[in-house]
Design an enzyme around this catalytic site. Structure first.
Site, PDB file in Angstrom:
ATOM      1  N   GLY A  35      -0.962  -8.765 -19.996  1.00 44.84           N
ATOM      2  CA  GLY A  35      -1.272  -7.370 -19.657  1.00 44.84           C
ATOM      3  C   GLY A  35      -2.672  -7.104 -20.184  1.00 44.84           C
ATOM      4  N   ALA A  36      -3.538  -6.634 -19.297  1.00 45.81           N
ATOM      5  CA  ALA A  36      -4.953  -6.527 -19.650  1.00 45.81           C
ATOM      6  C   ALA A  36      -5.182  -5.714 -20.931  1.00 45.81           C
ATOM      7  CB  ALA A  36      -5.716  -5.909 -18.486  1.00 45.81           C
TER       8      ALA A  36
ATOM      9  N   TYR B  89       2.930 -10.652  -9.470  1.00 43.63           N
ATOM     10  CA  TYR B  89       3.533  -9.591 -10.284  1.00 43.63           C
ATOM     11  C   TYR B  89       4.930  -9.190  -9.817  1.00 43.63           C
ATOM     12  CZ  TYR B  89      -1.258  -8.431 -11.788  1.00 43.63           C
ATOM     13  OH  TYR B  89      -2.517  -8.444 -12.303  1.00 43.63           O
TER      14      TYR B  89
ATOM     15  N   ARG C  54       6.385  -5.898 -10.965  1.00 42.72           N
ATOM     16  CA  ARG C  54       6.170  -4.731 -11.836  1.00 42.72           C
ATOM     17  C   ARG C  54       6.219  -3.421 -11.044  1.00 42.72           C
ATOM     18  NH1 ARG C  54      -0.149  -5.625 -13.572  1.00 42.72           N
ATOM     19  NH2 ARG C  54       0.647  -4.672 -15.488  1.00 42.72           N
TER      20      ARG C  54
ATOM     21  N   LYS D   8     -19.997  -8.778 -16.467  1.00 51.58           N
ATOM     22  CA  LYS D   8     -19.513 -10.100 -16.897  1.00 51.58           C
ATOM     23  C   LYS D   8     -19.557 -11.027 -15.690  1.00 51.58           C
ATOM     24  CE  LYS D   8     -15.765  -7.582 -18.051  1.00 51.58           C
ATOM     25  NZ  LYS D   8     -14.346  -7.340 -18.318  1.00 51.58           N
TER      26      LYS D   8
ATOM     27  N   GLY E 195     -22.320 -16.124 -17.739  1.00 51.84           N
ATOM     28  CA  GLY E 195     -22.575 -15.268 -18.897  1.00 51.84           C
ATOM     29  C   GLY E 195     -22.458 -13.802 -18.562  1.00 51.84           C
TER      30      GLY E 195
ATOM     31  N   GLY F 260      -7.716 -13.593 -18.676  1.00 54.10           N
ATOM     32  CA  GLY F 260      -7.821 -12.936 -19.981  1.00 54.10           C
ATOM     33  C   GLY F 260      -9.216 -13.037 -20.592  1.00 54.10           C
TER      34      GLY F 260
ATOM     35  N   GLY G  89     -11.971 -11.861 -19.484  1.00 57.94           N
ATOM     36  CA  GLY G  89     -12.632 -10.562 -19.405  1.00 57.94           C
ATOM     37  C   GLY G  89     -12.139  -9.603 -20.480  1.00 57.94           C
ATOM     38  N   ASP G  90     -10.843  -9.631 -20.755  1.00 57.75           N
ATOM     39  CA  ASP G  90     -10.293  -8.753 -21.808  1.00 57.75           C
ATOM     40  C   ASP G  90     -10.844  -9.175 -23.173  1.00 57.75           C
ATOM     41  OD1 ASP G  90      -8.729  -7.794 -19.709  1.00 57.75           O
ATOM     42  OD2 ASP G  90      -7.118  -9.208 -20.159  1.00 57.75           O
TER      43      ASP G  90
HETATM   44  N1  LIG Z   1     -16.179 -20.906 -17.341  1.00 58.49           N
HETATM   45  C1  LIG Z   1     -16.678 -20.186 -18.346  1.00 58.49           C
HETATM   46  N2  LIG Z   1     -17.565 -20.723 -19.211  1.00 58.49           N
HETATM   47  C2  LIG Z   1     -18.080 -20.008 -20.232  1.00 58.49           C
HETATM   48  N3  LIG Z   1     -17.771 -18.707 -20.468  1.00 58.49           N
HETATM   49  C3  LIG Z   1     -16.903 -18.111 -19.630  1.00 58.49           C
HETATM   50  C4  LIG Z   1     -16.302 -18.806 -18.536  1.00 58.49           C
HETATM   51  N4  LIG Z   1     -15.473 -17.950 -17.896  1.00 58.49           N
HETATM   52  C5  LIG Z   1     -15.550 -16.771 -18.558  1.00 58.49           C
HETATM   53  N5  LIG Z   1     -16.405 -16.860 -19.603  1.00 58.49           N
HETATM   54  C6  LIG Z   1     -16.806 -15.793 -20.522  1.00 58.49           C
HETATM   55  O1  LIG Z   1     -15.893 -14.718 -20.409  1.00 58.49           O
HETATM   56  C7  LIG Z   1     -16.557 -13.562 -19.848  1.00 58.49           C
HETATM   57  C8  LIG Z   1     -15.608 -12.839 -18.949  1.00 58.49           C
HETATM   58  O2  LIG Z   1     -15.231 -13.660 -17.862  1.00 58.49           O
HETATM   59  P1  LIG Z   1     -15.214 -13.109 -16.372  1.00 58.49           P
HETATM   60  O3  LIG Z   1     -16.593 -12.808 -15.938  1.00 58.49           O
HETATM   61  O4  LIG Z   1     -14.429 -14.078 -15.580  1.00 58.49           O
HETATM   62  O5  LIG Z   1     -14.458 -11.733 -16.615  1.00 58.49           O
HETATM   63  P2  LIG Z   1     -13.627 -10.799 -15.672  1.00 58.49           P
HETATM   64  O6  LIG Z   1     -14.176 -10.863 -14.286  1.00 58.49           O
HETATM   65  O7  LIG Z   1     -13.521  -9.467 -16.322  1.00 58.49           O
HETATM   66  O8  LIG Z   1     -12.246 -11.589 -15.744  1.00 58.49           O
HETATM   67  P3  LIG Z   1     -10.694 -11.276 -15.823  1.00 58.49           P
HETATM   68  O9  LIG Z   1     -10.500  -9.800 -15.540  1.00 58.49           O
HETATM   69  O10 LIG Z   1     -10.093 -12.169 -14.803  1.00 58.49           O
HETATM   70  O11 LIG Z   1     -10.261 -11.653 -17.211  1.00 58.49           O
HETATM   71  C9  LIG Z   1     -17.808 -14.090 -19.163  1.00 58.49           C
HETATM   72  O12 LIG Z   1     -18.804 -13.093 -19.060  1.00 58.49           O
HETATM   73  C10 LIG Z   1     -18.176 -15.225 -20.122  1.00 58.49           C
HETATM   74  O13 LIG Z   1     -18.792 -14.710 -21.268  1.00 58.49           O
HETATM   75  O1  LIG Z   2      -2.242  -6.428 -16.671  1.00 58.04           O
HETATM   76  C1  LIG Z   2      -2.573  -7.214 -15.785  1.00 58.04           C
HETATM   77  O2  LIG Z   2      -2.331  -7.025 -14.601  1.00 58.04           O
HETATM   78  C2  LIG Z   2      -3.350  -8.426 -16.101  1.00 58.04           C
HETATM   79  C3  LIG Z   2      -2.558  -9.510 -16.691  1.00 58.04           C
HETATM   80  O3  LIG Z   2      -1.557  -9.983 -15.900  1.00 58.04           O
HETATM   81  C4  LIG Z   2      -3.388 -10.629 -17.140  1.00 58.04           C
HETATM   82  O4  LIG Z   2      -3.135 -10.695 -18.515  1.00 58.04           O
HETATM   83  C5  LIG Z   2      -4.834 -10.481 -16.791  1.00 58.04           C
HETATM   84  O5  LIG Z   2      -5.214 -10.518 -15.641  1.00 58.04           O
HETATM   85  C6  LIG Z   2      -5.779 -10.280 -17.855  1.00 58.04           C
HETATM   86  O6  LIG Z   2      -6.997  -9.765 -17.432  1.00 58.04           O
END
Ligand SMILES: Nc1ncnc2c1ncn2[C@@H]1O[C@H](COP(=O)(O)OP(=O)(O)OP(=O)(O)O)[C@@H](O)[C@H]1O
Ligand SMILES: O=C(O)C[C@@H](O)[C@H](O)C(=O)CO
Length: 318
Positions: free
Chosen positions: A37-38, A107, A109, A228, A233, A257, A259-260
């Site tokens: 869960g985010a 999901y 949910r 992100k 990066g 996860g 991004g979280d």
């Molecule tokens: N393959 C990777 N190598 C190095 N760092 C990574 C990689 N993937 C993710 N990261 C790090 O994690 C951060 C967040 O990842 P991403 O950009 O995928 O986030 P997001 O799109 O919010 O993802 P999600 O919501 O799916 O968790 C990136 O900005 C980077 O710092």
């Molecule tokens: O709460 C969500 O929908 C996201 C999760 O299932 C999962 O942990 C995820 O996508 C994290 O960013």
């Protein structure tokens, strides 16, 4: 800083079934039962870094709900605003993981326990002692009525002069991009720190040229606009300047996860007055570390692990 700052978040948690093998879910034979869960991931990330972390939620009055509650409490999260509700099963998420570590979520949910949260639960005391409120688009996507709850939290936060951060966390399996955009339009004017993935920025605002993004941040009064971008990066637009930082070089095995984790790292840095580049570096390190462990939050590091990773310091294993 004298007292340890408190971060508040609100959202649905899921029992997350991580596949024991990569590839299409239909062929996967077994799963490891975990929690996800985010917003819960974010709360865990903050707690591991040493912040006080308060998570508001509702869980099914069932074995899965009790498991998540114990897990969150074990992570040191303040669960005083988490309640069990009858008649609403705890949400589930079955994950698919591909060879490159990328993930898909499936999901279950539709009748989430968080549907029982009402605007009147957003009391005056809820945000006492809170330094930052962090909300995400997942909670908004679960039901149209959640917009009123989020707005109630945002208004309370503004009244109390509490900073607001927001991650759009677009989940198109839960709502349409049109509905998401309409809701975000009401949220963005409250947001101080926007933490969005590059693909999400493209969905929200088709033109991702720097001038268009600058105009977007100015239009909504967003002080820190963080983008992100996975293995590329992250970048930040703040006070009329762009700051960019490349990702750490790692081999990802499960990117869900990240991004979280990045969000938790960035908020930790913001609360400790890191410079823009220090903040991006720290958050990139947390995001990268999350991808190196299977599960949505198991890879979230403690503070010393982040510092050692950034300094390339090898851990003593034996
Ligand atoms: N393959 C990777 N190598 C190095 N760092 C990574 C990689 N993937 C993710 N990261 C790090 O994690 C951060 C967040 O990842 P991403 O950009 O995928 O986030 P997001 O799109 O919010 O993802 P999600 O919501 O799916 O968790 C990136 O900005 C980077 O710092
Ligand atoms: O709460 C969500 O929908 C996201 C999760 O299932 C999962 O942990 C995820 O996508 C994290 O960013």
């Amino acid at each position: 800083m004298t007292t340890n700052p408190t971060v508040f978040t609100l959202g649905d948690a899921l029992v997350t079934f991580n596949p024991s093998e990569t590839g299409p879910l239909r062929y996967v034979q077994s799963f490891a039962k975990k929690a996800g869960g985010a917003e819960l991931n974010f709360a865990i990330g903050c707690a591991r870094l040493g912040l006080q972390s308060k998570w508001m939620s509702r869980l099914g009055n069932d074995e899965f709900g009790k498991g998540i509650y114990k897990f969150a409490r074990g992570e040191g999260i303040d669960v005083s605003e988490v309640e069990f509700v009858d008649g609403y099963p705890t949400s589930l998420n079955f994950k698919e993981i591909r060879e490159d570590g990328s993930g898909k979520t499936f999901y279950y949910r539709h009748h989430s326990p968080v549907l029982t949260i009402e605007p009147e639960h957003i009391t005056d005391e809820l945000l006492n002692g809170v330094s930052i409120v962090h909300l995400t688009g997942v909670f908004l996507a679960i039901a149209p009525k959640n917009l009123q709850i989020v707005l109630a939290v945002l208004k309370k936060a503004k009244e109390k002069n509490i900073k607001i951060s927001f991650d759009p966390n677009i989940r198109l399996k839960l709502w349409t991009i049109e509905d998401a955009r309409k809701a975000y339009e009401q949220i963005f004017p409250y947001v101080d720190i926007l933490l969005a993935g590059m693909e999400e920025v493209e969905l929200i605002q088709h033109d991702v040229s720097k001038p268009a993004l600058e105009a977007f941040a100015k239009q909504h009064g967003i002080g820190q606009f963080v983008i992100k971008d996975g293995a590329n990066g992250a970048k930040l637009y703040s006070e009329n300047m762009w700051h960019e930082k490349e990702a750490f070089k790692i081999t990802p095995i499960d990117t869900v996860g990240a991004g979280d984790g990045f969000d938790a790292g960035y908020i930790y840095a913001a609360l400790h007055n890191y410079s823009p580049i220090e903040s991006l570096t720290f958050a990139n390190a947390v995001g990268a570390l999350v991808t190196t462990v299977k599960g949505d939050n198991e890879g979230l590091p403690e503070l010393q692990e982040v510092l050692d990773f950034m300094n390339n310091k090898k851990a003593i294993e034996r």
